[in-house]
Design a protein around this motif. Structure first.
Motif: not given
Length: 577
Positions: A333-339, A359-363
């Motif tokens: 849902t958000i960018r985390t390490p490995g995104y 906390y950057q959105l990726t959904k």
């Protein structure tokens, strides 16, 4: 099939005659004598109803409330709403279109078409009035078209919310009986009507329960029964390929609706220039800069099912530590390490310029080729089976009839998709989460713990699906919106590795900008580009640290001033007089 349906709708919407045909007065040459005679007439007319659905604003319910923090807080979050002169959601054009259809559709000679398309109309009348019920509460109710000189009807008083809710459910029952049974994500079906019935019942049941209104159980039972119908006798399931690290993300970043789970979706395609702006909204630094708030990040459990907020110093963990070993939905849902972006292999850290909280959105985010404004084409779900499962569990919990088998048949299916342990009814009720208790202080009773856990699950699972504002309203939990909005923790100025790969990704500084800047590194000035609170948490909205919510007023919207002048039998909503 996707293109054919959307093309038909777009021809209707973009043609020169569409506004005349579907707005207040039908075309003079479209009459009951020469129209409504064939199944194609009924299809063409009812296609106009689909314009009622949200498009790019599908996530407004999250930005209106506390799920998304952007550059500007909503009026609802700031407690700054005013009474509009006109507009404000008090519009009735679609209702006239629907009622006009219901007065004339029986002239068609195709019995099967009459049955199905009347079901479509009943669905949309229910949808129309549900939107009005949520926004205004009591409203006038009209089952037929009104002539311009019918003063008595034009000045009708408001009906009680129970009357409106019951009429909505009556229309949905007709829709369920009349509509075709088919898996079709872009058209109204029997399953769409059942899913909406589940939503309506839960909304009204909890709205009344948390305000002490007698008879709320009727609506919760409606929600439970409609949900159970879909759970036991429908082709839908939780979308899963067995990939716990990707399935939740792929449910939403697919170009086409995943019909295993999505019951109804808003359709988008570049073929006929019907697009939205989710990619641009979430990736650019010049448009909204939406971010997930820290209290929601804190709500995600550890991947072993334990509570993140039970850990000492959880609010002072650096990003790479706080997102490690969490519910896999967080990393989807958000960018985390490995995104990595869809279709790409380069790993990306959060772009602090594109998110107010860090906390950057990726959904919903798809390939970079769709990053330009209004170029995204991923279908946006309106009704999905995952919500139905949550509705079922919550309705039974609020009724006091929930048992472990109910949780296993609902919440557990969502958790299994991402490899999370089961939710235990006994454990939840014997040890309610203090973190959630602070968020929702009005929850009481023997099922307090599990109701809080279902709310946790709902906020996480349905994030960015236009539910949060309505949930806050029906739970009578407006004070939740006044709690602090915060973002990432940083110890102070310095260099930071946001993905533990040994390279600097972010430099925070004060005063003059550092010289000899490294390529590909984000340089962020404290007190200008970013602000912190006394605990070194990002403060995304320092101008609105103190916000208000009027418990006697703010759950409903005001009726515009002009409408009160035109109709002396209307009364203003409480607190807005």
């Amino acid at each position: 099939m996707k293109f054919n349906y959307l093309l038909l709708i777009c021809i209707l919407l973009l043609s020169g005659c569409s506004d005349e045909f579907l707005d207040k007065e039908p075309l003079s040459d479209v009459t009951p004598e020469n129209f409504f005679l064939k199944s194609s007439d009924l299809l063409l007319y009812t296609n106009g109803f689909y314009r009622m659905f949200p498009s790019t604003s599908i996530y407004d319910g999250d930005e209106t409330a506390d799920n998304i923090v952007a550059t500007t807080l909503s009026e609802e979050m700031r407690g700054a709403r005013t009474i509009p002169t006109t507009g404000g959601g008090w519009d009735w054009e679609y209702l006239r279109d629907i009622n006009y259809f219901l007065e004339n559709y029986e002239k068609c000679e195709d019995e099967a078409a009459k049955l199905h398309y009347s079901g479509v109309a009943y669905f949309f009348r229910a949808y129309f009035y549900f939107e009005k019920l949520k926004r205004f509460g009591e409203v006038p109710y009209y089952e037929g078209t009104i002539e311009a000189d019918d003063l008595e009807s034009l000045q009708a008083p408001r009906e009680s919310r129970q009357f409106i809710a019951n009429k909505i459910l009556e229309d949905l029952d007709k829709a369920v009986s009349n509509l075709n049974e088919e898996v079709q994500a872009y058209r109204i079906t029997k399953y769409s009507a059942l899913a909406l019935k589940s939503r309506v019942g839960l909304y009204e049941g909890t709205y009344e329960k948390y305000r002490g209104i007698t008879g709320y159980e009727v609506y919760l039972n409606v929600a439970m029964e409609a949900s159970l119908d879909l759970m036991e006798d429908s082709p839908y399931s939780v979308y899963s390929t067995g990939s716990i690290e990707a399935d939740y993300m792929n449910l939403f970043n697919s170009h086409d609706a995943q019909i295993a789970e999505v019951i109804l979706s808003r359709q988008f395609t570049q073929t006929v220039a019907v697009d939205h702006n989710v990619n641009y909204y979430t990736t650019t630094s010049s448009y909204g800069r939406p971010g997930m708030p820290k209290d929601l990040v804190n709500s995600y459990l550890m991947d072993d099912g334990s509570r993140f907020t039970d850990n000492a110093g959880y609010d002072e963990l650096f990003f790479t530590e706080e997102v490690q070993g969490r519910d896999p939905r967080l990393a989807q849902t958000i960018r985390t390490p490995g995104y990595t972006r869809k279709g790409e292999s380069m790993e990306l850290v959060p772009n602090l310029g594109a998110t107010m909280t860090g906390y950057q959105l990726t959904k919903y985010v798809t390939e970079p080729v769709y990053d330009t404004y209004d170029e995204s084409i991923g279908d946006l779900p309106l009704l999905r089976f995952g919500e139905v499962l949550l509705n079922y569990a919550e309705a039974k919990a609020e009724l006091g009839t929930l048992d472990q088998s109910d949780l296993d048949a609902s919440i557990q299916l969502l958790r299994e998709r991402v490899g999370m342990p089961a939710l235990s009814l006994n454990d939840a009720n014997s040890d309610p989460d203090p973190f959630l208790e602070d968020q929702y202080p009005t929850v009481e009773g023997t099922n307090k713990g599990v109701i809080l856990e279902i709310r946790r699950e709902r906020r996480i699972e349905l994030y960015m699906e236009n539910h949060r504002w309505n949930d806050i309203v029906r739970w009578k939990s407006g004070q939740t919106l006044t709690q602090p909005l915060r973002g990432l923790y940083f110890p102070g100025t310095g260099e930071y590795d946001m993905d533990s790969d040994g390279n600097v990704d972010v430099v925070l500084f004060e005063g003059d900008e550092p010289s000899g800047q490294m390529t590909g590194v984000q340089y962020i000035k404290i007190g200008s580009d970013i602000y912190f609170d006394e605990k070194n948490l990002i403060n995304p909205q320092p101008d609105f640290n103190v916000r208000s919510f009027n418990e006697e007023r703010d759950y409903l919207y005001p009726i515009p001033r002009v409408e009160l002048q035109l109709n002396p039998n209307l009364t203003q909503n409480p607190g807005w007089e």
